[in-house]
Design an enzyme around this catalytic site. Structure first.
Site, PDB file in Angstrom:
ATOM      1  N   LYS A 172     -34.370 -17.853  54.109  1.00  0.00           N
ATOM      2  CA  LYS A 172     -33.738 -17.566  55.400  1.00  0.00           C
ATOM      3  C   LYS A 172     -33.076 -18.880  55.856  1.00  0.00           C
ATOM      4  O   LYS A 172     -33.730 -19.798  56.338  1.00  0.00           O
ATOM      5  CB  LYS A 172     -34.789 -17.098  56.414  1.00  0.00           C
ATOM      6  CG  LYS A 172     -34.203 -16.714  57.753  1.00  0.00           C
ATOM      7  CD  LYS A 172     -34.298 -17.914  58.687  1.00  0.00           C
ATOM      8  CE  LYS A 172     -33.696 -17.724  60.036  1.00  0.00           C
ATOM      9  NZ  LYS A 172     -32.280 -18.014  60.123  1.00  0.00           N
ATOM     10  N   GLY A 225     -37.342 -27.889  60.186  1.00  0.00           N
ATOM     11  CA  GLY A 225     -36.687 -27.598  61.455  1.00  0.00           C
ATOM     12  C   GLY A 225     -37.363 -28.352  62.571  1.00  0.00           C
ATOM     13  O   GLY A 225     -37.945 -29.412  62.352  1.00  0.00           O
ATOM     14  N   SER A 226     -37.313 -27.774  63.760  1.00  0.00           N
ATOM     15  CA  SER A 226     -37.824 -28.497  64.929  1.00  0.00           C
ATOM     16  C   SER A 226     -39.354 -28.425  64.997  1.00  0.00           C
ATOM     17  O   SER A 226     -39.978 -27.507  64.451  1.00  0.00           O
ATOM     18  CB  SER A 226     -37.215 -27.903  66.194  1.00  0.00           C
ATOM     19  OG  SER A 226     -37.548 -26.538  66.272  1.00  0.00           O
ATOM     20  N   VAL A 229     -40.842 -25.062  66.772  1.00  0.00           N
ATOM     21  CA  VAL A 229     -40.854 -23.866  65.917  1.00  0.00           C
ATOM     22  C   VAL A 229     -41.869 -24.054  64.777  1.00  0.00           C
ATOM     23  O   VAL A 229     -42.643 -23.148  64.455  1.00  0.00           O
ATOM     24  CB  VAL A 229     -39.445 -23.560  65.363  1.00  0.00           C
ATOM     25  CG1 VAL A 229     -39.488 -22.427  64.353  1.00  0.00           C
ATOM     26  CG2 VAL A 229     -38.483 -23.207  66.497  1.00  0.00           C
ATOM     27  N   GLY A 230     -41.891 -25.241  64.216  1.00  0.00           N
ATOM     28  CA  GLY A 230     -42.815 -25.531  63.103  1.00  0.00           C
ATOM     29  C   GLY A 230     -44.265 -25.321  63.477  1.00  0.00           C
ATOM     30  O   GLY A 230     -45.043 -24.720  62.727  1.00  0.00           O
ATOM     31  N   GLU A 247     -41.563 -29.674  57.556  1.00  0.00           N
ATOM     32  CA  GLU A 247     -40.857 -30.945  57.770  1.00  0.00           C
ATOM     33  C   GLU A 247     -40.130 -30.809  59.091  1.00  0.00           C
ATOM     34  O   GLU A 247     -39.332 -29.889  59.262  1.00  0.00           O
ATOM     35  CB  GLU A 247     -39.855 -31.225  56.638  1.00  0.00           C
ATOM     36  CG  GLU A 247     -40.494 -31.596  55.315  1.00  0.00           C
ATOM     37  CD  GLU A 247     -41.336 -32.850  55.377  1.00  0.00           C
ATOM     38  OE1 GLU A 247     -41.168 -33.671  56.300  1.00  0.00           O
ATOM     39  OE2 GLU A 247     -42.205 -32.993  54.502  1.00  0.00           O
ATOM     40  N   CYS A 281     -32.697 -35.872  60.320  1.00  0.00           N
ATOM     41  CA  CYS A 281     -34.073 -36.074  60.776  1.00  0.00           C
ATOM     42  C   CYS A 281     -34.494 -37.519  60.532  1.00  0.00           C
ATOM     43  O   CYS A 281     -35.412 -38.020  61.161  1.00  0.00           O
ATOM     44  CB  CYS A 281     -35.005 -35.105  60.069  1.00  0.00           C
ATOM     45  SG  CYS A 281     -34.740 -35.066  58.309  1.00  0.00           S
ATOM     46  N   GLU A 384     -36.777 -36.426  70.484  1.00  0.00           N
ATOM     47  CA  GLU A 384     -35.660 -36.379  69.542  1.00  0.00           C
ATOM     48  C   GLU A 384     -34.426 -35.775  70.224  1.00  0.00           C
ATOM     49  O   GLU A 384     -34.492 -34.677  70.769  1.00  0.00           O
ATOM     50  CB  GLU A 384     -36.050 -35.517  68.340  1.00  0.00           C
ATOM     51  CG  GLU A 384     -34.994 -35.516  67.259  1.00  0.00           C
ATOM     52  CD  GLU A 384     -35.381 -34.654  66.078  1.00  0.00           C
ATOM     53  OE1 GLU A 384     -35.767 -33.498  66.296  1.00  0.00           O
ATOM     54  OE2 GLU A 384     -35.301 -35.142  64.940  1.00  0.00           O
TER      55      GLU A 384
HETATM   56  P1  NDP Z   1     -35.011 -24.947  64.387  1.00  0.00           P
HETATM   57  O1  NDP Z   1     -36.476 -25.202  64.388  1.00  0.00           O
HETATM   58  O2  NDP Z   1     -34.412 -24.385  65.602  1.00  0.00           O
HETATM   59  O3  NDP Z   1     -34.642 -23.928  63.215  1.00  0.00           O
HETATM   60  C1  NDP Z   1     -35.015 -24.140  61.884  1.00  0.00           C
HETATM   61  C2  NDP Z   1     -35.059 -22.807  61.166  1.00  0.00           C
HETATM   62  O4  NDP Z   1     -36.118 -22.007  61.709  1.00  0.00           O
HETATM   63  C3  NDP Z   1     -33.798 -21.987  61.351  1.00  0.00           C
HETATM   64  O5  NDP Z   1     -33.534 -21.272  60.178  1.00  0.00           O
HETATM   65  C4  NDP Z   1     -34.180 -21.047  62.484  1.00  0.00           C
HETATM   66  O6  NDP Z   1     -33.423 -19.877  62.589  1.00  0.00           O
HETATM   67  C5  NDP Z   1     -35.618 -20.748  62.131  1.00  0.00           C
HETATM   68  N1  NDP Z   1     -36.406 -20.256  63.253  1.00  0.00           N
HETATM   69  C6  NDP Z   1     -36.153 -20.386  64.573  1.00  0.00           C
HETATM   70  N2  NDP Z   1     -37.124 -19.780  65.298  1.00  0.00           N
HETATM   71  C7  NDP Z   1     -38.002 -19.267  64.409  1.00  0.00           C
HETATM   72  C8  NDP Z   1     -39.224 -18.546  64.528  1.00  0.00           C
HETATM   73  N3  NDP Z   1     -39.737 -18.226  65.720  1.00  0.00           N
HETATM   74  N4  NDP Z   1     -39.888 -18.181  63.408  1.00  0.00           N
HETATM   75  C9  NDP Z   1     -39.399 -18.508  62.195  1.00  0.00           C
HETATM   76  N5  NDP Z   1     -38.245 -19.178  62.009  1.00  0.00           N
HETATM   77  C10 NDP Z   1     -37.551 -19.574  63.101  1.00  0.00           C
HETATM   78  O7  NDP Z   1     -34.323 -26.305  63.929  1.00  0.00           O
HETATM   79  P2  NDP Z   1     -32.762 -26.610  63.780  1.00  0.00           P
HETATM   80  O8  NDP Z   1     -32.107 -25.661  62.840  1.00  0.00           O
HETATM   81  O9  NDP Z   1     -32.220 -26.761  65.150  1.00  0.00           O
HETATM   82  O10 NDP Z   1     -32.781 -28.011  63.007  1.00  0.00           O
HETATM   83  C11 NDP Z   1     -32.914 -29.211  63.674  1.00  0.00           C
HETATM   84  C12 NDP Z   1     -34.338 -29.736  63.565  1.00  0.00           C
HETATM   85  O11 NDP Z   1     -34.711 -29.847  62.186  1.00  0.00           O
HETATM   86  C13 NDP Z   1     -34.477 -31.139  64.113  1.00  0.00           C
HETATM   87  O12 NDP Z   1     -35.637 -31.230  64.909  1.00  0.00           O
HETATM   88  C14 NDP Z   1     -34.633 -32.018  62.864  1.00  0.00           C
HETATM   89  O13 NDP Z   1     -35.336 -33.192  63.050  1.00  0.00           O
HETATM   90  C15 NDP Z   1     -35.335 -31.098  61.932  1.00  0.00           C
HETATM   91  N6  NDP Z   1     -35.122 -31.505  60.543  1.00  0.00           N
HETATM   92  C16 NDP Z   1     -36.164 -32.073  59.865  1.00  0.00           C
HETATM   93  C17 NDP Z   1     -36.009 -32.529  58.574  1.00  0.00           C
HETATM   94  C18 NDP Z   1     -37.177 -33.092  57.855  1.00  0.00           C
HETATM   95  O14 NDP Z   1     -37.168 -33.047  56.645  1.00  0.00           O
HETATM   96  N7  NDP Z   1     -38.175 -33.622  58.536  1.00  0.00           N
HETATM   97  C19 NDP Z   1     -34.729 -32.442  57.884  1.00  0.00           C
HETATM   98  C20 NDP Z   1     -33.698 -31.800  58.655  1.00  0.00           C
HETATM   99  C21 NDP Z   1     -33.909 -31.354  59.953  1.00  0.00           C
HETATM  100  P3  NDP Z   1     -32.014 -19.811  63.372  1.00  0.00           P
HETATM  101  O15 NDP Z   1     -31.066 -19.712  62.296  1.00  0.00           O
HETATM  102  O16 NDP Z   1     -32.030 -18.625  64.221  1.00  0.00           O
HETATM  103  O17 NDP Z   1     -31.883 -21.064  64.181  1.00  0.00           O
END
Ligand code: NDP
Length: 482
Positions: A172, A225-226, A229-230, A247, A281, A384
């Site tokens: 996804k 991701g964030s 959400v994580g 991550e 990130c 962040e």
């Molecule tokens: P989000 O957490 O908003 O989204 C990440 C993914 O999770 C997207 O595909 C999103 O879908 C999905 N998602 C959102 N809500 C849910 C849920 N309730 N249940 C399951 N999946 C869900 O992050 P962003 O896309 O905004 O990315 C930015 C963040 O990612 C920053 O905080 C950054 O630091 C982090 N990041 C970390 C990295 C690492 O390796 N540590 C590397 C790159 C980024 P949707 O498409 O709808 O948004």
């Protein structure tokens, strides 16, 4: 307008609705319409993956290696074209985007080799006449959930080890940037892997992501991701007994000591603070600078920032592309106001700007932004932003710099600019980050070694390199009576 479907059980599958993928450098440019799947698509994809698992997990390592190698070869051969798509949908510059695609190709090549190297152990039993074997086996159906900032590299570094070690996948990708993930899915689909081994379901995280996380037949979830959400995903996975890997965010420190090479310190701070629009990130957003070098460092960094050309991600001469979306731009600008209200002094940027080419393109352009006179406890130094915004914290010596660098809820990457072997060595050992850089930007890592952080930045086993097998396999201990 082209429409892009989900890939379920080896078939391109239409969805009930589609959503436009818009170029953040030029809001009049719509790349295509991408499927908005529903929970029923996740059901079908997981069912297909579960059905494909028995054959794929026992298909033999040569077949898996060949498939991954073929995928890597096509990605590398189409680096320029896929980089163009990536820059167009995400907004990083063309060289950065092509570099990211190259990295995705190399990752598939690496895991084509890695699946041939998976090994176990044979050890004597404490009981005479018994042999003990320790082996690694695939875990089953894995759900991969990825963010928008690395639209092809992050899917690649999850998909490649998952497939290499015999798992089946439902991906996804981020709804904001589905184009690169769709192109990758198309390459994987045409590589000849059996139907159902790899599935792509696009759509909103709240629908697709949650359905994957809550599906009883998904054995593991790998999420980038964030942090918010994580954490929710981790809770749900623990409740249902799924393996989980997260991550998440960062607030990465870059220390600059009095003895640093000034030009080098400025360049690496500019690179990791503002390139890729600060949307990494691993970007360094806290510059921790000691007293004596402080005035010269600020002056030189301001001069360097003034040279950064902000504009269309694909235009020649652009150093920094747009922010990815309206919502992210609003978040970045809101942190500018928060920092000002907290008493930080704006030393550069802080506002929207026009595209440097003068083409009048409407995009989410923001100037690289620097705050000085900031305190470690300010929100600008604790939360962040995820944009081209860095702040400087002045400290008296290395010891204070180390303490400030570690005083954060995050722990992904941390850097030090110094010519002192003593301080560099001490920092490598005492930094509380998962990745430490000496005289290098905090962003920019190799693909064949582990990637990940500590504290609020990561949870579960590391990604990438040979450490990836920890998450994508499960260990079995077998006893045999001789
Ligand atoms: P989000 O957490 O908003 O989204 C990440 C993914 O999770 C997207 O595909 C999103 O879908 C999905 N998602 C959102 N809500 C849910 C849920 N309730 N249940 C399951 N999946 C869900 O992050 P962003 O896309 O905004 O990315 C930015 C963040 O990612 C920053 O905080 C950054 O630091 C982090 N990041 C970390 C990295 C690492 O390796 N540590 C590397 C790159 C980024 P949707 O498409 O709808 O948004």
């Amino acid at each position: 307008m082209s429409r892009y479907d989900n890939l379920i059980n080896g078939q391109w599958t239409a969805a009930d609705s589609y959503s436009p993928n818009t170029n953040p450098s030029d809001l009049s440019d719509v790349i295509g319409e991408y499927a908005q799947g529903g929970a029923e698509d996740v059901q079908a994809a997981v069912a297909a993956a579960a059905a494909a698992f028995p054959a794929w997990s026992t298909s033999g390592i040569q077949a898996r290696s060949d498939a991954l190698d073929k995928i890597g070869t096509e990605i590398l051969a189409r680096k320029a074209e896929l980089g163009e798509l990536l820059a167009r949908e995400e907004g990083k510059t063309l060289p950065e985007a092509i570099g990211e695609v190259g990295r995705a190709g190399q990752i598939f090549k690496f895991f084509a080799g890695e699946c041939l190297r998976l090994s176990g152990e044979t050890v004597p039993s404490v009981r005479p006449g018994i042999g003990v074997e320790i082996t690694r086996e695939p875990i089953g159906v894995v759900g991969l959930i990825t963010p928008w900032n690395f639209p092809i590299a992050i899917p690649a570094w999850k998909i490649a080890p998952a497939l290499a070690f015999g798992n089946c996948v439902v991906l996804k990708p981020a709804d904001l940037v589905p184009g690169s993930a769709w192109a990758l899915a198309d390459i994987i689909h045409r590589s000849g892997i059996p139907a159902g081994v790899f599935n792509l379901v696009m759509g909103p995280g709240r629908v697709i992501g949650e359905a994957l996380v809550n599906h009883a037949d998904v054995a593991a979830i790998s999420f980038t991701g964030s942090t918010g959400v994580g954490r929710g995903i981790a809770e749900a996975c623990v409740k249902s007994g799924k393996k989980v890997q997260l991550e998440m965010g960062g607030k990465n420190p870059q220390i600059v000591l009095d003895d640093a090479d000034l030009a080098q310190a400025v360049e690496l701070s500019a690179q990791s603070g503002f390139y890729s629009t600060g949307q990494r990130c691993t970007a360094s957003s806290r510059l921790i600078v000691t007293d004596k070098i402080y005035p010269a460092f600020i002056e030189a960094l301001q001069a360097r920032m003034a040279q950064i050309k902000v504009g269309d991600a694909r235009a020649a001469g652009t150093d920094m592309g747009p922010v990815v979306s309206q919502a992210q731009l609003e978040q970045d600008l809101s942190y500018v106001e928060i920092a000002k209200a907290e008493g930080a002094r704006l030393a550069a940027g802080g506002a929207r700007v026009a595209c440097h080419t003068g083409s009048g393109k409407q995009g989410f352009y923001m100037a690289p932004t620097l705050f000085v006179d900031t305190e470690a406890g300010m929100r600008i130094n604790r939360e962040e932003v995820f944009g081209p915004v860095a702040s400087v914290i002045r400290v008296k010596d290395y010891e204070e710099a180390l303490a400030v660098s570690n005083d954060t809820p995050f722990g992904l990457s941390a850097g030090i600019a110094t010519t002192s072997l003593k301080h560099a060595t001490h920092f490598k050992r005492h930094s509380q980050a998962g990745m430490v850089m000496v005289n290098l930007p905090t962003a920019g890592v190799d693909y064949h070694v582990p990637f990940g952080g500590r504290k609020g930045s990561s949870y579960g086993p590391r990604e990438q390199g040979r450490y990836a097998q920890e998450f994508y396999t499960t260990v079995k201990t077998a006893y045999t009576l001789a």
